[in-house]
Write a protein that holds these residues in place. Structure first.
Motif, PDB file in Angstrom:
ATOM      1  N   MET A   1       0.824  -1.210   0.000  1.00 27.27           N
ATOM      2  CA  MET A   1       0.000   0.000   0.000  1.00 27.27           C
ATOM      3  C   MET A   1       0.856   1.257   0.000  1.00 27.27           C
ATOM      4  N   GLY A   2       2.169   1.100  -0.174  1.00 30.59           N
ATOM      5  CA  GLY A   2       3.071   2.238  -0.168  1.00 30.59           C
ATOM      6  C   GLY A   2       2.651   3.290  -1.171  1.00 30.59           C
ATOM      7  N   GLY A   3       2.654   4.552  -0.735  1.00 32.82           N
ATOM      8  CA  GLY A   3       2.277   5.655  -1.613  1.00 32.82           C
ATOM      9  C   GLY A   3       0.818   6.028  -1.514  1.00 32.82           C
ATOM     10  N   ALA A   4      -0.013   5.236  -0.818  1.00 31.30           N
ATOM     11  CA  ALA A   4      -1.428   5.555  -0.692  1.00 31.30           C
ATOM     12  C   ALA A   4      -1.642   6.758   0.219  1.00 31.30           C
ATOM     13  N   ILE A   5      -0.754   6.958   1.188  1.00 27.38           N
ATOM     14  CA  ILE A   5      -0.872   8.081   2.104  1.00 27.38           C
ATOM     15  C   ILE A   5      -0.144   9.293   1.524  1.00 27.38           C
ATOM     16  N   GLU A   6      -0.816  10.439   1.550  1.00 29.93           N
ATOM     17  CA  GLU A   6      -0.232  11.668   1.013  1.00 29.93           C
ATOM     18  C   GLU A   6       0.168  12.650   2.107  1.00 29.93           C
ATOM     19  N   PHE A   7      -0.452  12.527   3.270  1.00 31.39           N
ATOM     20  CA  PHE A   7      -0.169  13.438   4.374  1.00 31.39           C
ATOM     21  C   PHE A   7      -0.152  12.675   5.680  1.00 31.39           C
ATOM     22  N   CYS A   8       0.846  12.960   6.495  1.00 31.97           N
ATOM     23  CA  CYS A   8       0.932  12.346   7.824  1.00 31.97           C
ATOM     24  C   CYS A   8       1.479  13.384   8.799  1.00 31.97           C
ATOM     25  N   THR A   9       0.845  13.534   9.938  1.00 27.95           N
ATOM     26  CA  THR A   9       1.320  14.477  10.939  1.00 27.95           C
ATOM     27  C   THR A   9       1.870  13.739  12.153  1.00 27.95           C
ATOM     28  N   LEU A  10       2.906  14.314  12.748  1.00 26.11           N
ATOM     29  CA  LEU A  10       3.415  13.817  14.019  1.00 26.11           C
ATOM     30  C   LEU A  10       2.971  14.725  15.168  1.00 26.11           C
ATOM     31  N   GLY A  11       1.997  15.573  14.880  1.00 23.80           N
ATOM     32  CA  GLY A  11       1.379  16.372  15.930  1.00 23.80           C
ATOM     33  C   GLY A  11       0.367  15.535  16.695  1.00 23.80           C
ATOM     34  N   MET A  12       0.102  15.929  17.934  1.00 20.67           N
ATOM     35  CA  MET A  12      -0.767  15.152  18.809  1.00 20.67           C
ATOM     36  C   MET A  12      -2.236  15.573  18.720  1.00 20.67           C
ATOM     37  N   PHE A  13      -3.097  14.656  19.145  1.00 25.46           N
ATOM     38  CA  PHE A  13      -4.473  15.009  19.486  1.00 25.46           C
ATOM     39  C   PHE A  13      -4.468  15.444  20.954  1.00 25.46           C
ATOM     40  N   ILE A  14      -5.156  16.535  21.241  1.00 25.73           N
ATOM     41  CA  ILE A  14      -5.248  17.046  22.614  1.00 25.73           C
ATOM     42  C   ILE A  14      -6.686  17.467  22.889  1.00 25.73           C
ATOM     43  N   LEU A  15      -7.167  17.175  24.082  1.00 23.78           N
ATOM     44  CA  LEU A  15      -8.426  17.749  24.542  1.00 23.78           C
ATOM     45  C   LEU A  15      -8.109  19.158  25.053  1.00 23.78           C
ATOM     46  N   ASP A  16      -8.715  20.152  24.436  1.00 25.60           N
ATOM     47  CA  ASP A  16      -8.390  21.549  24.742  1.00 25.60           C
ATOM     48  C   ASP A  16      -9.380  22.180  25.706  1.00 25.60           C
ATOM     49  N   ASP A  17      -8.841  22.894  26.691  1.00 31.31           N
ATOM     50  CA  ASP A  17      -9.607  23.837  27.495  1.00 31.31           C
ATOM     51  C   ASP A  17      -9.148  25.222  27.051  1.00 31.31           C
ATOM     52  N   ILE A  18     -10.088  26.102  26.714  1.00 29.12           N
ATOM     53  CA  ILE A  18      -9.729  27.427  26.194  1.00 29.12           C
ATOM     54  C   ILE A  18     -10.449  28.499  27.005  1.00 29.12           C
ATOM     55  N   GLU A  19      -9.671  29.469  27.481  1.00 29.43           N
ATOM     56  CA  GLU A  19     -10.216  30.588  28.243  1.00 29.43           C
ATOM     57  C   GLU A  19      -9.760  31.904  27.608  1.00 29.43           C
ATOM     58  N   PHE A  20     -10.661  32.884  27.619  1.00 27.29           N
ATOM     59  CA  PHE A  20     -10.402  34.187  27.004  1.00 27.29           C
ATOM     60  C   PHE A  20     -10.512  35.282  28.070  1.00 27.29           C
ATOM     61  N   ASP A  21      -9.821  36.403  27.816  1.00 23.99           N
ATOM     62  CA  ASP A  21      -9.932  37.515  28.765  1.00 23.99           C
ATOM     63  C   ASP A  21     -10.776  38.652  28.218  1.00 23.99           C
ATOM     64  N   ASP A  22     -11.493  38.394  27.111  1.00 23.42           N
ATOM     65  CA  ASP A  22     -12.297  39.453  26.500  1.00 23.42           C
ATOM     66  C   ASP A  22     -13.792  39.247  26.700  1.00 23.42           C
ATOM     67  N   GLY A  23     -14.131  38.405  27.660  1.00 23.86           N
ATOM     68  CA  GLY A  23     -15.542  38.201  27.949  1.00 23.86           C
ATOM     69  C   GLY A  23     -16.170  36.995  27.292  1.00 23.86           C
ATOM     70  N   LYS A  24     -15.479  36.360  26.341  1.00 26.28           N
ATOM     71  CA  LYS A  24     -16.017  35.150  25.725  1.00 26.28           C
ATOM     72  C   LYS A  24     -16.087  34.047  26.763  1.00 26.28           C
ATOM     73  N   PRO A  25     -17.136  33.233  26.730  1.00 27.72           N
ATOM     74  CA  PRO A  25     -17.218  32.128  27.690  1.00 27.72           C
ATOM     75  C   PRO A  25     -16.161  31.065  27.404  1.00 27.72           C
ATOM     76  N   PRO A  26     -15.586  30.462  28.420  1.00 27.22           N
ATOM     77  CA  PRO A  26     -14.582  29.416  28.207  1.00 27.22           C
ATOM     78  C   PRO A  26     -15.218  28.134  27.681  1.00 27.22           C
ATOM     79  N   VAL A  27     -14.398  27.293  27.084  1.00 24.90           N
ATOM     80  CA  VAL A  27     -14.858  25.972  26.641  1.00 24.90           C
ATOM     81  C   VAL A  27     -13.875  24.934  27.175  1.00 24.90           C
ATOM     82  N   TYR A  28     -14.385  23.731  27.427  1.00 21.22           N
ATOM     83  CA  TYR A  28     -13.549  22.700  28.028  1.00 21.22           C
ATOM     84  C   TYR A  28     -13.742  21.363  27.300  1.00 21.22           C
ATOM     85  N   GLY A  29     -12.611  20.673  27.112  1.00 21.92           N
ATOM     86  CA  GLY A  29     -12.663  19.311  26.584  1.00 21.92           C
ATOM     87  C   GLY A  29     -13.080  19.184  25.140  1.00 21.92           C
ATOM     88  N   ILE A  30     -12.633  20.137  24.274  1.00 18.41           N
ATOM     89  CA  ILE A  30     -12.980  20.041  22.861  1.00 18.41           C
ATOM     90  C   ILE A  30     -11.797  19.470  22.083  1.00 18.41           C
TER      91      ILE A  30
END
Length: 384
Positions: free
Chosen positions: A1-30
């Motif tokens: 199957m060599g050559g079937a893959i065109e893109f591969c990342t070595l970056g991770m999957f992460i569950l993100d918690d995001i907080e803002f200081d401009d009044g936007k509500p935070p989100v968790y576990g996305i």
């Protein structure tokens, strides 16, 4: 199957918690992480017809939300899911301050992806995305190259390596290591702040002669084995700047531009740079007969400036088309908190945030045609 893959990342999957200081509500576990956002970018460019050409690894811990697993699987990528109920999924906190300044920290132990973890099929990918230190970038390229020679001893073609330096290693002390890593990758892409930090400056500005000299220094040192690689500087709302050896350069505006009233479609910039680079890597290896490339070629065919740019970049002109794909993909990434939503219309067309990727590409290239011609009147795009 060599050559079937065109893109591969070595970056991770992460569950993100995001907080803002401009009044936007935070989100968790996305759904988040460099790997996830890069895959979204690559997947947008690959389209549903070539979705299985996009590959990555997701480490699932005991707390992994089923809805997110369903979301990932709906993209129909070649996703290697590794389940380990004895650990928590990698989770991180993202805090945004003024001018989109991002603070980041891990909340659970991370499980970093190493090239040894890639399957044989992934190792033979046509392109790779990395977000790491200089030393690790060199080691990843060396290990992947070694394994490819074992698997395909007669193969002479080489993959495209796209490297995103990690911000905390963008320091003057790491400058020599950075330049050494540039020489083994095809595209290096810091953002404007990170590039400035690497050379002891508060940031990078294309109009500053000293900052432009930074780019010349990197190009003189060499990018890629043949020295003909490119540096792509991600500049957020200002788009991106790309430079290559031999007076090759281009500026592309961001997809989203403020309205005359000052309004913007940008909701959250988290992951936009990763999506940009995933799309860039996939665009570098997408053939000209695919619809995204046909749209770019057709819509810009009447631009004299574009034709000159193609001539100037020569056999490296695929970078230009890949950059347009990358800018368009990043436009989806900023429209919501988390990853864009995928759906299908009644006629079966795939939409992200309610719009086909090819439709966005069509609109952007039409605008770009005007931008290039207007810019050519006041700025020489073809010489340094």
């Amino acid at each position: 199957m060599g050559g079937a893959i065109e893109f591969c990342t070595l970056g991770m999957f992460i569950l993100d918690d995001i907080e803002f200081d401009d009044g936007k509500p935070p989100v968790y576990g996305i759904a988040g992480g460099a790997g996830t956002h890069a895959v979204v970018g690559a997947r947008l460019v690959a389209g549903p017809e070539h979705s299985k050409a996009v590959s990555w690894i997701v480490d699932v811990g005991s707390d992994f939300p089923q809805p997110i697993l369903d979301q990932i699987q709906s993209w129909n990528t070649s996703c290697m899911i590794r389940v380990d109920k004895s650990r928590l999924t990698t989770r991180a906190w993202n805090g945004y301050g003024a001018n989109e300044k991002r603070n980041f920290k891990y909340l659970t132990p991370k499980l970093r992806l190493e090239p040894e973890m890639l399957s044989d099929e992934q190792v033979t990918s046509k392109s790779f995305h990395m977000v790491c230190s200089s030393e690790r970038a060199i080691r990843i390229v060396e290990e992947i190259s070694r394994r490819r020679k074992v698997l395909q001893p007669d193969q002479t073609s080489k993959p495209v390596f796209v490297w995103e330096p990690v911000p905390d290693r963008c320091t003057p002390e790491d400058q020599d290591k950075f330049l050494a890593a540039c020489r083994v990758v095809d595209i290096v892409s810091p953002n404007e702040l990170e590039l400035g930090m690497m050379f002891g400056r508060p940031g990078w500005n294309e109009n500053n002669n000293g900052d432009r000299e930074i780019v010349h220094k990197i190009l003189r040192s060499g990018i890629g084995e043949d020295g003909n690689g490119a540096i792509v500087i991600r500049a957020g709302k200002h788009g991106c700047y790309a430079y290559g050896k031999g007076q090759r350069r281009i500026w592309l505006p961001a997809y989203h531009q403020p309205t005359p009233e000052g309004q913007s479609s940008v909701v959250d910039p988290t992951g936009a740079g990763n999506s940009f680079l995933g799309a860039l890597a996939q665009g570098m290896v997408s053939s000209d007969d695919r619809l995204p490339m046909q749209i770019i070629t057709s819509n810009l065919a009447g631009s004299a400036t574009w034709s000159k740019l193609i001539d100037t970049w020569g056999n490296k002109s695929q970078v230009l088309k890949a950059l347009i794909c990358a800018i368009s993909a990043a436009g989806f990434a900023v429209e919501q908190i988390g990853v864009p939503n995928v759906s299908r219309t009644e006629d079966g067309s795939e939409c992200w945030n309610g719009t086909r990727f090819t439709e966005r590409l069509h609109m952007y290239t039409q605008r770009l045609c005007k931008v290039l011609e207007e810019s050519s009147q006041t700025q020489n795009w073809l010489t340094e």
